[in-house]
Scaffold this active site. Structure first.
Site, PDB file in Angstrom:
ATOM      1  NE  ARG A 216      -3.619  -0.435   2.311  1.00 51.83           N
ATOM      2  CZ  ARG A 216      -4.803  -0.598   1.729  1.00 51.83           C
ATOM      3  NH1 ARG A 216      -5.426   0.429   1.192  1.00 51.83           N
ATOM      4  NH2 ARG A 216      -5.362  -1.792   1.683  1.00 51.83           N
TER       5      ARG A 216
ATOM      6  CE1 TYR B 149       6.964 -14.488  -1.820  1.00 51.04           C
ATOM      7  CE2 TYR B 149       5.602 -15.680  -3.402  1.00 51.04           C
ATOM      8  CZ  TYR B 149       6.582 -15.674  -2.417  1.00 51.04           C
ATOM      9  OH  TYR B 149       7.175 -16.853  -2.028  1.00 51.04           O
TER      10      TYR B 149
ATOM     11  CG  ASP C  70     -13.537   2.015   1.500  1.00 49.12           C
ATOM     12  OD1 ASP C  70     -14.032   1.362   0.562  1.00 49.12           O
ATOM     13  OD2 ASP C  70     -12.553   1.621   2.152  1.00 49.12           O
TER      14      ASP C  70
END
Length: 341
Positions: free
Chosen positions: A63, A167, A245
């Site tokens: 991220r 990964y 979101d």
């Protein structure tokens, strides 16, 4: 985090593809296994095959690398941190934003991309309770385990719980693991709450030995209550709109939360371009009308946690979606002037 072709198509259009590829893992496939035996039940091809089919890759990333790439692309745009919105005050031309530190700012319009606990959403549609799933997610990022033969992207399916591991670097030297399990009494929706490794191991003691070898590599373990919200009746109010979101939080079981936000951004920009300068309300109405059905479907499917458990390939309806070309819904005033039949 996962960025599937429907999101990468947008990011590629912004010129970010090469930078993201340099840090990300491009998985060869997505392998689904039974919890106890590790038997493969479904193998979804990704890699070059998915990129050829959908015109963009499927990437697994840290991220922080995504944030850094986006920040670099916004080098000429100031990003101000440490601000907490407490109020919006429409008046005259524009909107005044009030912050917890006592400061105020003026804006022509407001786009609330402030997450599942969105302040902007509450100011647009009023308070709405979080819907806790009764489940928690344990998550950890840790160095890869040499010699374990770990697939690029694997999900082990149990009866009422699962583990996914993949990964997140091009060198395949760092892994991310997320495990979800029922814990109905835990309701802390936080990215910083700590999890207990012994509790995690106990909850998954019947899972395949490979899962336990992965857990051996965990250092810092975090835990959060998995929650979403019901689809909203509307996303906008005049010159204010929510997205991502803030508009449609969903459970993480399809890896589409961030992808939906990327799609939102692409569609919103197109609506703003077509509406013309200053016509914020019209642009925001078209945006919500264009996006609501797809995001509500994704919320429902994510809550069901059955995606790709069996052979569902190809998933053109999901990965083939192009937010840069999908038809925009008409604004409400346009519908009012359509001829009746």
């Amino acid at each position: 985090m996962q960025q599937s072709p429907n999101a990468l198509r947008v990011l590629r259009g912004l010129g970010l593809d090469a930078r993201l590829r340099a840090t990300a893992c491009q998985p060869r496939d997505f392998v689904h296994r039974t919890a106890e035996t590790g038997e493969i039940t479904h193998r979804m091809p990704l890699g070059a095959e998915a990129e050829t089919r959908y015109g963009a890759p499927y990437l697994l990333l840290h991220r922080g690398d995504v944030h850094d790439t986006l920040r670099t692309a916004l080098s000429r745009t100031p990003i101000r941190l440490g601000k907490r919105l407490v109020g919006l005050h429409p008046g005259g031309a524009g909107i005044e934003l009030a912050f917890a530190d006592g400061s105020r700012e003026h804006a022509d319009a407001v786009i609330g991309a402030d997450g599942i606990h969105s302040t902007v959403r509450e100011l647009v549609v009023g308070p709405q309770e979080l819907r806790y799933s009764g489940r928690v997610g344990y998550r950890a990022a840790f160095p890869g385990i040499p010699g374990e033969g770990i697939d690029d992207n694997t999900k082990w399916w149990g009866q009422d719980r699962h583990v996914i591991a993949y990964y997140i670097t091009a060198a395949r030297d760092e892994l991310y693991l997320m495990a979800t399990t029922p814990e109905p009494d835990f309701d802390v929706e936080s990215w910083s709450a700590r999890g207990d490794l012994t509790t995690l191991r106990s909850a998954f003691e019947h899972f395949h030995p490979t899962v336990h070898r992965l857990m051996d590599g965990i250092g810092d373990l975090h835990k959060w209550a998995l929650a979403d919200r019901d689809p909203l009746p509307r996303w906008s109010d005049g010159d204010v709109v929510v997205m991502g979101d803030a508009a449609h939080p969903m459970l993480p079981h399809m890896g589409q939360g961030a992808a939906m936000a990327v799609e939102d951004a692409a569609v919103l920009v197109r609506c703003l371009d077509e509406a013309g300068p200053g016509d914020w309300a019209r642009a925001f109405q078209r945006f919500q009308s264009t996006r609501m059905e797809r995001t509500a479907q994704m919320q429902s499917l994510s809550a069901g946690n059955a995606f790709a458990r069996t052979n569902e390939s190809p998933v053109d309806w999901l990965y083939g979606y192009d937010a840069t070309t999908t038809p925009l819904a008409p604004a409400q005033e346009d519908l009012a002037h359509e001829p009746t039949r």
